[in-house]
Design a protein around this motif. Structure first.
Motif, short mmCIF file in Angstrom:
data_model
loop_
_atom_site.label_atom_id
_atom_site.label_comp_id
_atom_site.label_asym_id
_atom_site.label_seq_id
_atom_site.Cartn_x
_atom_site.Cartn_y
_atom_site.Cartn_z
N ILE A 185 0.84 -1.19 0.00
CA ILE A 185 0.00 0.00 0.00
C ILE A 185 0.88 1.24 0.00
CG2 ILE A 185 -1.75 1.33 1.24
CD1 ILE A 185 -2.69 -1.29 2.51
N PHE A 186 0.62 2.13 -0.95
CA PHE A 186 1.28 3.43 -1.03
C PHE A 186 0.33 4.45 -0.40
CE2 PHE A 186 2.05 7.45 -3.22
CZ PHE A 186 3.44 7.54 -3.25
N PHE A 187 0.78 5.12 0.65
CA PHE A 187 -0.06 6.11 1.33
C PHE A 187 0.21 7.50 0.76
CE2 PHE A 187 -0.22 2.63 4.27
CZ PHE A 187 -1.45 2.75 4.90
N ALA A 188 -0.84 8.25 0.49
CA ALA A 188 -0.72 9.60 -0.05
C ALA A 188 -1.66 10.54 0.70
CB ALA A 188 -1.04 9.60 -1.54
N ASP A 189 -1.19 11.74 0.97
CA ASP A 189 -1.95 12.70 1.77
C ASP A 189 -2.38 13.95 1.02
OD1 ASP A 189 -1.82 11.32 4.35
OD2 ASP A 189 0.31 11.74 4.29
N GLY A 190 -2.00 14.09 -0.24
CA GLY A 190 -2.31 15.31 -0.97
C GLY A 190 -3.77 15.43 -1.33
N HIS A 191 -4.38 14.35 -1.80
CA HIS A 191 -5.80 14.40 -2.18
C HIS A 191 -6.68 14.49 -0.94
CE1 HIS A 191 -9.45 13.82 -4.38
NE2 HIS A 191 -9.72 12.69 -3.76
N THR A 192 -6.42 13.60 -0.01
CA THR A 192 -7.12 13.57 1.27
C THR A 192 -6.22 12.82 2.24
OG1 THR A 192 -9.25 13.04 2.34
CG2 THR A 192 -8.36 11.41 0.80
N GLU A 193 -6.53 12.86 3.51
CA GLU A 193 -5.68 12.25 4.52
C GLU A 193 -5.59 10.73 4.36
OE1 GLU A 193 -3.43 12.17 8.26
OE2 GLU A 193 -3.89 13.71 6.79
N LYS A 194 -4.36 10.23 4.17
CA LYS A 194 -4.05 8.80 4.15
C LYS A 194 -4.87 8.00 3.14
CE LYS A 194 -0.89 9.15 7.30
NZ LYS A 194 -0.86 10.64 7.25
N MET A 195 -4.95 8.51 1.90
CA MET A 195 -5.49 7.71 0.81
C MET A 195 -4.55 6.52 0.58
SD MET A 195 -6.49 8.88 -3.08
CE MET A 195 -4.82 9.40 -3.52
N MET A 196 -5.09 5.35 0.27
CA MET A 196 -4.30 4.13 0.13
C MET A 196 -4.37 3.61 -1.30
SD MET A 196 -5.14 2.10 3.70
CE MET A 196 -6.89 1.86 3.36
N LEU A 197 -3.21 3.40 -1.91
CA LEU A 197 -3.13 2.89 -3.28
C LEU A 197 -2.51 1.49 -3.26
CD1 LEU A 197 -3.43 5.99 -3.65
CD2 LEU A 197 -1.97 5.78 -5.66
N PRO A 198 -3.29 0.45 -3.59
CA PRO A 198 -2.75 -0.91 -3.62
C PRO A 198 -1.73 -1.11 -4.73
CG PRO A 198 -5.14 -0.93 -3.42
CD PRO A 198 -4.74 0.47 -3.76
#
Length: 285
Positions: A185-198
């Motif tokens: 899981i790649f976590f990203a915070d720019g779009h929204t808090e702790k979006m998860m990309l498998p």
């Protein structure tokens, strides 16, 4: 392991909102708008069959909202969650896990449905565990004014009330983690808090479910960031890091929202990371 694209429905959004500060004269070349300035979008989910588990990534908008609500999003096409599952020989009751990249209505609305007499709500996948992460759950259930219209309580709270809600564990400081789901899981915070990309190891490929870090192939240039992102200046380095890694390792990027490009690969060029090839799910998965 087998992967199946699940088309939960198509809709439209304002092209200007989808491309932020990028002028229409530029984005209209890759994502042409209609007379109302709306562009075609998909809600393309992904089903993972892995042993005894059937893991569904995202669930689209669902169908429980009002006619007025759906009127804002110009639904089009004939896709639906049930028809798409049935096409591959499955029923929603077969799903063991629902993994939600984030809890915006177009990603999790299909997780919850009306009960039989329409007096309340219930999970739409009665035998499934619903997965998010604790940080994002707190963010979504106590929404800021900007995202409040995207975090609808009827889409979210019934998952906890049913006892089917579970949290992905995320070690502090790690950008990419291996999870109990069997994929990274790649976590990203720019779009929204702790979006998860498998990130899924499949055959000889790495398939990445892009959610809203890369909504369409037209969003590849770094400055092409959605107006919906809560922290666009954070999206930029997250997107740059991800796309650079994707180009170097020939990742296959599964596009959730691109109605016309299902899976793409990217490459490094003098102008930055750009489109390399477009693939159909049917040819790869």
């Amino acid at each position: 392991m087998k992967l199946y694209p699940i088309e939960s429905g198509n809709f439209k959004l304002d092209g200007g909102a989808m491309f932020g500060v990028v002028p229409k004269t530029i984005w209209n070349k890759t994502n042409p708008a209609d007379n109302n300035n709306l562009i075609d979008l998909a809600a393309r989910c992904l089903l993972i069959e892995d042993g005894n588990r059937l893991i569904l990534i995202d669930t689209g908008m669902g169908d429980k909202q009002s006619e007025k609500f759906f009127g804002y999003y110009s639904l089009w096409g004939t896709h639906s969650m049930d028809k798409s599952l049935a096409k591959h020989g499955f029923h929603r009751d077969d799903i063991t896990d629902v993994f939600m990249t984030h809890l915006h209505f177009d990603h999790c609305g299909g997780s919850v449905q009306w009960n039989q007499d329409r007096t309340g709500y219930e999970p739409a996948f009665k035998n499934a565990k619903f997965w998010t992460n604790e940080n994002h759950w707190e963010w979504a259930t106590k929404p800021n004014p900007r995202e409040k219209a995207s975090f609808l309580s009827e889409n979210i709270l019934p998952m906890r009330e049913s006892g089917q809600l579970h949290f992905i564990k995320r070690p502090d400081g790690d950008f990419l983690v291996e999870s109990e789901m069997g994929f990274g899981i790649f976590f990203a915070d720019g779009h929204t808090e702790k979006m998860m990309l498998p990130q899924i190891k499949y055959k000889d490929m790495t398939v990445c479910f892009m959610a809203d870090l890369l909504p369409t192939a037209g969003h590849l240039p770094l400055p092409y960031v959605m107006g919906y992102d809560t922290r666009p200046l954070l999206t930029l380095p997250e997107k740059e890091k991800f796309l650079r890694t994707a180009a170097e390792n020939n990742y296959y990027l599964f596009l959730e929202h691109d109605a016309h490009n299902e899976i793409i690969t990217v490459e490094n060029t003098e102008k930055g990371v750009r489109l390399k090839e477009v693939h159909k799910c049917a040819d790869l998965l």
